[in-house]
Scaffold this motif. Structure first.
Motif, PDB file in Angstrom:
ATOM      1  N   GLY A  75       0.789  -1.228   0.000  1.00  0.00           N
ATOM      2  CA  GLY A  75       0.000   0.000   0.000  1.00  0.00           C
ATOM      3  C   GLY A  75       0.823   1.279   0.000  1.00  0.00           C
ATOM      4  N   GLY A  76       0.199   2.332   0.529  1.00  0.00           N
ATOM      5  CA  GLY A  76       0.822   3.649   0.517  1.00  0.00           C
ATOM      6  C   GLY A  76       2.111   3.725   1.314  1.00  0.00           C
ATOM      7  N   VAL A  77       2.190   2.998   2.430  1.00  0.00           N
ATOM      8  CA  VAL A  77       3.416   3.044   3.232  1.00  0.00           C
ATOM      9  C   VAL A  77       4.563   2.368   2.484  1.00  0.00           C
ATOM     10  CG1 VAL A  77       4.447   2.587   5.481  1.00  0.00           C
ATOM     11  CG2 VAL A  77       2.003   3.047   5.324  1.00  0.00           C
ATOM     12  N   ALA A  78       4.254   1.325   1.708  1.00  0.00           N
ATOM     13  CA  ALA A  78       5.282   0.689   0.881  1.00  0.00           C
ATOM     14  C   ALA A  78       5.778   1.660  -0.186  1.00  0.00           C
ATOM     15  CB  ALA A  78       4.725  -0.575   0.231  1.00  0.00           C
ATOM     16  N   ALA A  79       4.852   2.405  -0.806  1.00  0.00           N
ATOM     17  CA  ALA A  79       5.255   3.403  -1.793  1.00  0.00           C
ATOM     18  C   ALA A  79       6.148   4.460  -1.144  1.00  0.00           C
ATOM     19  CB  ALA A  79       4.017   4.053  -2.416  1.00  0.00           C
ATOM     20  N   TYR A  80       5.792   4.870   0.064  1.00  0.00           N
ATOM     21  CA  TYR A  80       6.604   5.834   0.825  1.00  0.00           C
ATOM     22  C   TYR A  80       8.008   5.269   1.076  1.00  0.00           C
ATOM     23  CZ  TYR A  80       8.270   8.302   5.020  1.00  0.00           C
ATOM     24  OH  TYR A  80       9.035   8.975   5.950  1.00  0.00           O
ATOM     25  N   ALA A  81       8.076   3.997   1.466  1.00  0.00           N
ATOM     26  CA  ALA A  81       9.373   3.378   1.749  1.00  0.00           C
ATOM     27  C   ALA A  81      10.245   3.321   0.500  1.00  0.00           C
ATOM     28  CB  ALA A  81       9.172   1.978   2.322  1.00  0.00           C
ATOM     29  N   HIS A  82       9.619   3.171  -0.671  1.00  0.00           N
ATOM     30  CA  HIS A  82      10.369   3.142  -1.933  1.00  0.00           C
ATOM     31  C   HIS A  82      10.787   4.534  -2.385  1.00  0.00           C
ATOM     32  CE1 HIS A  82      10.525  -0.994  -3.378  1.00  0.00           C
ATOM     33  NE2 HIS A  82       9.288  -1.186  -2.953  1.00  0.00           N
ATOM     34  N   LEU A 165       7.023  -4.770  -0.395  1.00  0.00           N
ATOM     35  CA  LEU A 165       6.734  -5.279  -1.724  1.00  0.00           C
ATOM     36  C   LEU A 165       7.656  -4.656  -2.761  1.00  0.00           C
ATOM     37  CD1 LEU A 165       2.831  -5.419  -2.142  1.00  0.00           C
ATOM     38  CD2 LEU A 165       4.404  -7.343  -1.916  1.00  0.00           C
ATOM     39  N   SER A 166       8.109  -5.456  -3.719  1.00  0.00           N
ATOM     40  CA  SER A 166       8.922  -4.897  -4.794  1.00  0.00           C
ATOM     41  C   SER A 166       8.116  -3.833  -5.527  1.00  0.00           C
ATOM     42  CB  SER A 166       9.337  -6.004  -5.769  1.00  0.00           C
ATOM     43  OG  SER A 166       8.243  -6.401  -6.577  1.00  0.00           O
ATOM     44  N   ALA A 167       8.806  -2.895  -6.136  1.00  0.00           N
ATOM     45  CA  ALA A 167       8.123  -1.820  -6.845  1.00  0.00           C
ATOM     46  C   ALA A 167       7.221  -2.370  -7.946  1.00  0.00           C
ATOM     47  CB  ALA A 167       9.145  -0.847  -7.428  1.00  0.00           C
ATOM     48  N   THR A 168       7.662  -3.417  -8.627  1.00  0.00           N
ATOM     49  CA  THR A 168       6.852  -4.008  -9.691  1.00  0.00           C
ATOM     50  C   THR A 168       5.581  -4.622  -9.141  1.00  0.00           C
ATOM     51  OG1 THR A 168       8.860  -4.473 -10.974  1.00  0.00           O
ATOM     52  CG2 THR A 168       6.850  -5.640 -11.617  1.00  0.00           C
ATOM     53  N   ASP A 169       5.687  -5.389  -8.065  1.00  0.00           N
ATOM     54  CA  ASP A 169       4.501  -6.001  -7.464  1.00  0.00           C
ATOM     55  C   ASP A 169       3.568  -4.944  -6.891  1.00  0.00           C
ATOM     56  OD1 ASP A 169       5.025  -8.748  -7.964  1.00  0.00           O
ATOM     57  OD2 ASP A 169       6.507  -8.752  -6.351  1.00  0.00           O
ATOM     58  N   LEU A 170       4.141  -3.898  -6.312  1.00  0.00           N
ATOM     59  CA  LEU A 170       3.333  -2.823  -5.746  1.00  0.00           C
ATOM     60  C   LEU A 170       2.499  -2.146  -6.825  1.00  0.00           C
ATOM     61  CD1 LEU A 170       2.706  -1.031  -3.235  1.00  0.00           C
ATOM     62  CD2 LEU A 170       4.639   0.395  -3.932  1.00  0.00           C
ATOM     63  N   VAL A 171       3.133  -1.792  -7.941  1.00  0.00           N
ATOM     64  CA  VAL A 171       2.428  -1.106  -9.017  1.00  0.00           C
ATOM     65  C   VAL A 171       1.484  -2.059  -9.745  1.00  0.00           C
ATOM     66  CG1 VAL A 171       2.726   0.143 -11.194  1.00  0.00           C
ATOM     67  CG2 VAL A 171       4.219   0.634  -9.252  1.00  0.00           C
ATOM     68  N   SER A 172       1.845  -3.322  -9.861  1.00  0.00           N
ATOM     69  CA  SER A 172       0.954  -4.298 -10.475  1.00  0.00           C
ATOM     70  C   SER A 172      -0.360  -4.383  -9.708  1.00  0.00           C
ATOM     71  CB  SER A 172       1.624  -5.675 -10.518  1.00  0.00           C
ATOM     72  OG  SER A 172       0.766  -6.640 -11.093  1.00  0.00           O
ATOM     73  N   GLY A 173      -0.284  -4.409  -8.392  1.00  0.00           N
ATOM     74  CA  GLY A 173      -1.491  -4.421  -7.577  1.00  0.00           C
ATOM     75  C   GLY A 173      -2.279  -3.130  -7.705  1.00  0.00           C
ATOM     76  N   LEU A 174      -1.568  -2.022  -7.850  1.00  0.00           N
ATOM     77  CA  LEU A 174      -2.223  -0.724  -8.011  1.00  0.00           C
ATOM     78  C   LEU A 174      -3.026  -0.683  -9.317  1.00  0.00           C
ATOM     79  CD1 LEU A 174      -2.290   2.093  -6.573  1.00  0.00           C
ATOM     80  CD2 LEU A 174      -0.423   2.756  -8.082  1.00  0.00           C
ATOM     81  N   VAL A 191       2.782   7.737  -7.591  1.00  0.00           N
ATOM     82  CA  VAL A 191       3.546   6.585  -7.106  1.00  0.00           C
ATOM     83  C   VAL A 191       4.504   6.085  -8.179  1.00  0.00           C
ATOM     84  CG1 VAL A 191       3.390   4.178  -6.324  1.00  0.00           C
ATOM     85  CG2 VAL A 191       1.751   5.874  -5.486  1.00  0.00           C
ATOM     86  N   VAL A 192       4.000   5.970  -9.399  1.00  0.00           N
ATOM     87  CA  VAL A 192       4.763   5.342 -10.472  1.00  0.00           C
ATOM     88  C   VAL A 192       5.947   6.202 -10.925  1.00  0.00           C
ATOM     89  CG1 VAL A 192       4.650   4.619 -12.886  1.00  0.00           C
ATOM     90  CG2 VAL A 192       2.845   3.956 -11.284  1.00  0.00           C
ATOM     91  N   ARG A 193       5.730   7.516 -11.037  1.00  0.00           N
ATOM     92  CA  ARG A 193       6.787   8.371 -11.601  1.00  0.00           C
ATOM     93  C   ARG A 193       8.113   8.241 -10.851  1.00  0.00           C
ATOM     94  NH1 ARG A 193       6.166  12.946 -14.945  1.00  0.00           N
ATOM     95  NH2 ARG A 193       3.982  13.172 -14.369  1.00  0.00           N
ATOM     96  N   PRO A 194       8.137   8.366  -9.502  1.00  0.00           N
ATOM     97  CA  PRO A 194       9.434   8.262  -8.824  1.00  0.00           C
ATOM     98  C   PRO A 194       9.990   6.834  -8.757  1.00  0.00           C
ATOM     99  CG  PRO A 194       7.674   8.563  -7.228  1.00  0.00           C
ATOM    100  CD  PRO A 194       7.057   8.745  -8.568  1.00  0.00           C
ATOM    101  N   LEU A 195       9.151   5.836  -9.030  1.00  0.00           N
ATOM    102  CA  LEU A 195       9.602   4.442  -8.941  1.00  0.00           C
ATOM    103  C   LEU A 195       9.910   3.828 -10.300  1.00  0.00           C
ATOM    104  CD1 LEU A 195       7.175   2.924  -6.245  1.00  0.00           C
ATOM    105  CD2 LEU A 195       9.254   4.284  -5.934  1.00  0.00           C
ATOM    106  N   ARG A 196       9.813   4.604 -11.375  1.00  0.00           N
ATOM    107  CA  ARG A 196       9.856   4.019 -12.718  1.00  0.00           C
ATOM    108  C   ARG A 196      11.139   3.241 -13.000  1.00  0.00           C
ATOM    109  NH1 ARG A 196      10.375   9.518 -13.060  1.00  0.00           N
ATOM    110  NH2 ARG A 196      12.202  10.378 -14.129  1.00  0.00           N
ATOM    111  N   GLU A 197      12.269   3.668 -12.400  1.00  0.00           N
ATOM    112  CA  GLU A 197      13.528   2.968 -12.645  1.00  0.00           C
ATOM    113  C   GLU A 197      13.602   1.629 -11.917  1.00  0.00           C
ATOM    114  OE1 GLU A 197      15.626   3.951 -14.828  1.00  0.00           O
ATOM    115  OE2 GLU A 197      14.677   5.883 -15.233  1.00  0.00           O
ATOM    116  N   LYS A 198      12.724   1.411 -10.949  1.00  0.00           N
ATOM    117  CA  LYS A 198      12.754   0.174 -10.158  1.00  0.00           C
ATOM    118  C   LYS A 198      11.741  -0.854 -10.657  1.00  0.00           C
ATOM    119  CE  LYS A 198      13.368   0.667  -5.705  1.00  0.00           C
ATOM    120  NZ  LYS A 198      13.175   1.010  -4.277  1.00  0.00           N
ATOM    121  N   ILE A 199      10.950  -0.488 -11.672  1.00  0.00           N
ATOM    122  CA  ILE A 199       9.841  -1.331 -12.114  1.00  0.00           C
ATOM    123  C   ILE A 199      10.239  -2.135 -13.348  1.00  0.00           C
ATOM    124  CG2 ILE A 199       7.484  -1.286 -13.052  1.00  0.00           C
ATOM    125  CD1 ILE A 199       7.058   1.288 -11.375  1.00  0.00           C
TER     126      ILE A 199
END
Length: 234
Positions: A75-82, A165-174, A191-199
């Motif tokens: 969820g959101g806290v995982a996105a924050y951690a990433h 959760l890995s960034a890919t799994d996090l965004v997949s669920g989103l 969420v996706v923009r700052p994590l794009r390099e990890k997905i």
């Protein structure tokens, strides 16, 4: 939902060092069995909702780590951690396997937390430091598996390291949560923009690209030049 491992075993603060970590908390405040403040007005910190959700996530993560329960923050806290700049205003989410649900419930109740079994059979709900916590058994209508948890990345959540959760799994669920009734591309974009390099975009397209709403969001990302067009990425 890259990992250097499960991280070191976390310890839950006891009454003696709790004031050092939370100097604004009166020394006379009542505590729960494990030394954390009771879920009552004036008995818990901090009053800020976002920080309170982080504190609840840290506490749950510490409890699960102490008992070696397999889990991953979601969820959101995982996105924050990433590293995403998200507004924490609802709850803290954790993924656990269905076969571990009874043991996790026992751990939380043993620590003095309230645990509820809602009508939905894909999650368990708890209350921690006045905040809602969801223990998710199915992510995007798929059971939480050992493989999903093994892909988790150990990251710091404030001062507590835990599997996320890995960034890919996090965004997949989103993306899987998009529907005709709920399709907030703006929130997902933050969420996706700052994590794009990890997905892993190739895997994400394979998993979600045939579904109308995720496909539309992926097209939006291409037009915004957040990701390359699929043809260029091949």
């Amino acid at each position: 939902m890259n990992s250097p491992g499960r991280g070191t075993r976390g310890s839950v603060p006891n009454g003696s060092d709790r004031h050092a970590e939370h100097p604004d908390l009166p020394r006379t405040a009542r505590t729960e069995p494990d030394g954390w403040p009771l879920d009552e007005p004036g008995g818990r910190l901090p009053p800020d909702r976002a920080q309170a959700i982080l504190e609840a996530a840290k506490r749950i993560g510490s409890l699960l780590k102490a008992k070696d329960h397999p889990f991953a923050l979601a969820g959101g806290v995982a996105a924050y951690a990433h590293g995403a700049d998200v507004r924490l205003q609802h709850d803290a989410d954790f993924c656990i396997r269905r076969e571990d649900a009874e043991a996790v419930t026992h751990t939380l109740r043993e620590a003095g937390l309230q645990v509820f079994l809602p009508p939905e059979d894909w999650l368990i709900k708890a209350r921690c430091l006045g905040q809602d916590v969801d223990l998710i058994l199915e992510l995007a209508k798929r059971p939480v598996t050992s493989e999903l948890l093994d892909r988790a990345e150990v990251l710091p959540v404030d001062s507590v390291r835990m599997p996320v959760l890995s960034a890919t799994d996090l965004v997949s669920g989103l993306l899987a949560a998009f529907s005709e009734h709920h399709c907030d591309f703006g929130a997902a974009l933050s969420v996706v923009r700052p994590l794009r390099e990890k997905i892993d975009w190739r895997r994400l397209r394979a998993e979600r690209g045939e579904q109308p709403m995720p496909a539309a969001f992926l097209y939006l990302l291409e037009r915004l030049q957040v990701i390359e067009p699929e043809e260029a990425a091949v």
